[in-house]
Write an enzyme that holds these catalytic residues in place. Structure first.
Site, PDB file in Angstrom:
ATOM      1  N   GLY A  14     -22.957  11.891  43.766  1.00 58.33           N
ATOM      2  CA  GLY A  14     -21.499  11.925  43.656  1.00 58.33           C
ATOM      3  C   GLY A  14     -20.987  12.974  42.682  1.00 58.33           C
ATOM      4  CG  ASN A  15     -23.533  14.442  39.447  1.00 62.14           C
ATOM      5  OD1 ASN A  15     -24.094  14.382  40.532  1.00 62.14           O
ATOM      6  ND2 ASN A  15     -24.161  14.799  38.342  1.00 62.14           N
ATOM      7  CE  LYS A 138     -23.619   1.781  49.703  1.00 62.41           C
ATOM      8  NZ  LYS A 138     -24.114   2.024  48.393  1.00 62.41           N
ATOM      9  CE  LYS A 222     -27.737  11.317  47.099  1.00 60.95           C
ATOM     10  NZ  LYS A 222     -27.658  10.235  46.174  1.00 60.95           N
ATOM     11  CE  LYS A 284     -29.751   8.482  42.219  1.00 63.70           C
ATOM     12  NZ  LYS A 284     -28.992   8.835  43.417  1.00 63.70           N
TER      13      LYS A 284
HETATM   14  P1  ADP Z   1     -25.703   9.314  42.774  1.00 60.26           P
HETATM   15  O1  ADP Z   1     -24.249   9.486  43.103  1.00 60.26           O
HETATM   16  O2  ADP Z   1     -26.308  10.559  42.209  1.00 60.26           O
HETATM   17  O3  ADP Z   1     -26.509   8.703  43.886  1.00 60.26           O
HETATM   18  P2  ADP Z   1     -25.949   6.749  41.386  1.00 60.26           P
HETATM   19  O4  ADP Z   1     -24.849   6.242  40.525  1.00 60.26           O
HETATM   20  O5  ADP Z   1     -26.136   6.103  42.709  1.00 60.26           O
HETATM   21  O6  ADP Z   1     -25.725   8.318  41.510  1.00 60.26           O
HETATM   22  O7  ADP Z   1     -27.337   6.664  40.585  1.00 60.26           O
HETATM   23  C1  ADP Z   1     -27.474   7.177  39.285  1.00 60.26           C
HETATM   24  C2  ADP Z   1     -27.272   6.067  38.274  1.00 60.26           C
HETATM   25  O8  ADP Z   1     -28.361   5.142  38.318  1.00 60.26           O
HETATM   26  C3  ADP Z   1     -27.275   6.494  36.814  1.00 60.26           C
HETATM   27  O9  ADP Z   1     -26.022   6.986  36.410  1.00 60.26           O
HETATM   28  C4  ADP Z   1     -27.663   5.197  36.086  1.00 60.26           C
HETATM   29  O10 ADP Z   1     -26.530   4.558  35.550  1.00 60.26           O
HETATM   30  C5  ADP Z   1     -28.234   4.295  37.182  1.00 60.26           C
HETATM   31  N1  ADP Z   1     -29.528   3.672  36.891  1.00 60.26           N
HETATM   32  C6  ADP Z   1     -29.871   2.420  37.264  1.00 60.26           C
HETATM   33  N2  ADP Z   1     -31.109   2.112  36.892  1.00 60.26           N
HETATM   34  C7  ADP Z   1     -31.607   3.212  36.247  1.00 60.26           C
HETATM   35  C8  ADP Z   1     -32.854   3.527  35.644  1.00 60.26           C
HETATM   36  N3  ADP Z   1     -33.852   2.651  35.618  1.00 60.26           N
HETATM   37  N4  ADP Z   1     -33.011   4.766  35.099  1.00 60.26           N
HETATM   38  C9  ADP Z   1     -32.015   5.669  35.135  1.00 60.26           C
HETATM   39  N5  ADP Z   1     -30.790   5.424  35.699  1.00 60.26           N
HETATM   40  C10 ADP Z   1     -30.585   4.218  36.251  1.00 60.26           C
HETATM   41 MG    MG Z   2     -26.209   6.758  44.703  1.00 63.49          MG
END
Ligand code: ADP
Ligand code: MG
Length: 322
Positions: A14-15, A138, A222, A284
């Site tokens: 998203g960023n 979701k 995604k 991820k």
């Molecule tokens: P994107 O839009 O890049 O998919 P997400 O918000 O879905 O971003 O995923 C990234 C977020 O995952 C980070 O900002 C963090 O708050 C969260 N997160 C949850 N668990 C963890 C973890 N174990 N280590 C790092 N980040 C984590």
């Molecule tokens: Mg995400």
């Protein structure tokens, strides 16, 4: 067009479009996209072929809000979720496509190194009997009162659940992706020297019935879709770019520990112990594990602004075979 260094699948979070504190104006989208796509141009300069994918959670949410307003005030029928997904692929694909194209020209990389930049409206096949369809989890779109939610549920056959933060929200299933229907076009264009933007928002979820495709009311993760893409293309690297520098163990606690290099087996153990939150870091890490289990050599989860360092092994979490 041959490239010396193989193929990288880059997955933007998203960023890449909206950073923390942004309102999400048109100017925000362009500014962030120009910053995000810097890595794509650097990869081209270093001799890689690149396939780009991206999330669409906030944008699907915005379209759902727009539809809710239209419904309320003008009685405009809402579109289905697969069509909303297609809209976001055009919206974000266009922005990435133009930002990358302009940068390539500025650096003298077009048309000598890259023949073009194209977005492919991508359908992602899911199983009609995926267990996710029995348990939508979701949340999407605006918050409603109980009465509004009940009315919309009756009218459009939508499912609602109470949101932990209050109110009611629409919930949709998030089935596991199988493959991109357009994978051959994606592969051939990438091999011919095009930068391909595809699988936006995890792809438009479709099921196959009696030899025909049909869009379904669901959203695909995604990151899991990026794995399908990277595996099908036999990419060298799956690079997942997000807003945090590493995947952490004990995330959010005092003894949080960043993961630098982990084998798929170790990562799976941590995953099963619940270190990575579902819906954010969880998919991820799972995508990285699946990629190397399916023959990939390297999956990286890194901060968007540290992408090059991450490729050199100086930042980010690397999931490797073993
Ligand atoms: P994107 O839009 O890049 O998919 P997400 O918000 O879905 O971003 O995923 C990234 C977020 O995952 C980070 O900002 C963090 O708050 C969260 N997160 C949850 N668990 C963890 C973890 N174990 N280590 C790092 N980040 C984590
Ligand atoms: Mg995400």
């Amino acid at each position: 067009m041959m490239s010396a260094r193989g193929l990288i699948v880059v997955a933007f979070g998203g960023n890449a479009f909206q950073s923390k504190g942004d309102k999400g104006t048109v100017e925000d989208y362009w500014r962030n996209a120009y910053i995000a796509t810097e890595i794509i141009v650097k990869l081209v300069e270093e001799g890689y072929r690149v396939v780009v994918t991206h999330g669409n959670g906030p944008q699907v949410g915005i379209i759902a809000e727009w539809m809710a307003l239209g419904l309320k005030e003008k009685n405009i029928p809402p579109m289905s979720l697969d069509i909303a997904g297609a809209m976001t692929q055009g919206w974000l694909g266009y922005i990435l496509q133009q930002a990358i194209y302009n940068k390539l020209r500025e650096r003298g990389l077009f048309p000598s190194r890259v023949r073009g930049v194209v977005t492919i409206v991508t359908q992602t096949l899911v199983r009609g009997d995926d267990p996710a369809f029995r348990d939508p989890t979701k949340y999407i779109g605006p918050w409603y009162s109980k009465e509004e939610a009940e009315k919309l549920a009756r009218e459009f056959n939508w499912s609602f659940k109470p949101d932990p933060r209050g109110g009611y929200r629409r919930v949709v299933p998030s089935p596991d992706p199988i493959m991109q229907v357009e994978i051959n076009a994606i592969r051939e264009l990438a091999e011919e020297g095009y930068i391909v933007i595809c699988g936006g928002g995890g792809g438009i979820p479709v099921v196959e019935e009696n030899g025909k495709l049909r869009g379904v009311e669901a959203v695909i993760d995604k990151d899991l879709d990026a794995e399908r893409l990277a595996t099908a293309l036999r990419a060298d690297t799956l690079l997942i770019l997000t807003d945090i520098d590493y995947a952490y163990l004990n995330y959010g606690s005092e003894n949080a520990k960043k993961l630098t290099v982990v084998t798929a087996t170790e990562a799976l153990k941590h995953y099963e112990e619940g270190h990575f939150k579902p819906g954010s870091m969880g998919p991820k890490v799972l995508a990285g594990i699946r990629f190397v289990q399916n023959g990939g050599k390297l999956a990286i989860i890194a901060h968007l602004s540290k992408a090059l360092e991450a490729l050199r092994g100086e930042s980010g979490t690397r999931i490797v075979p073993g």
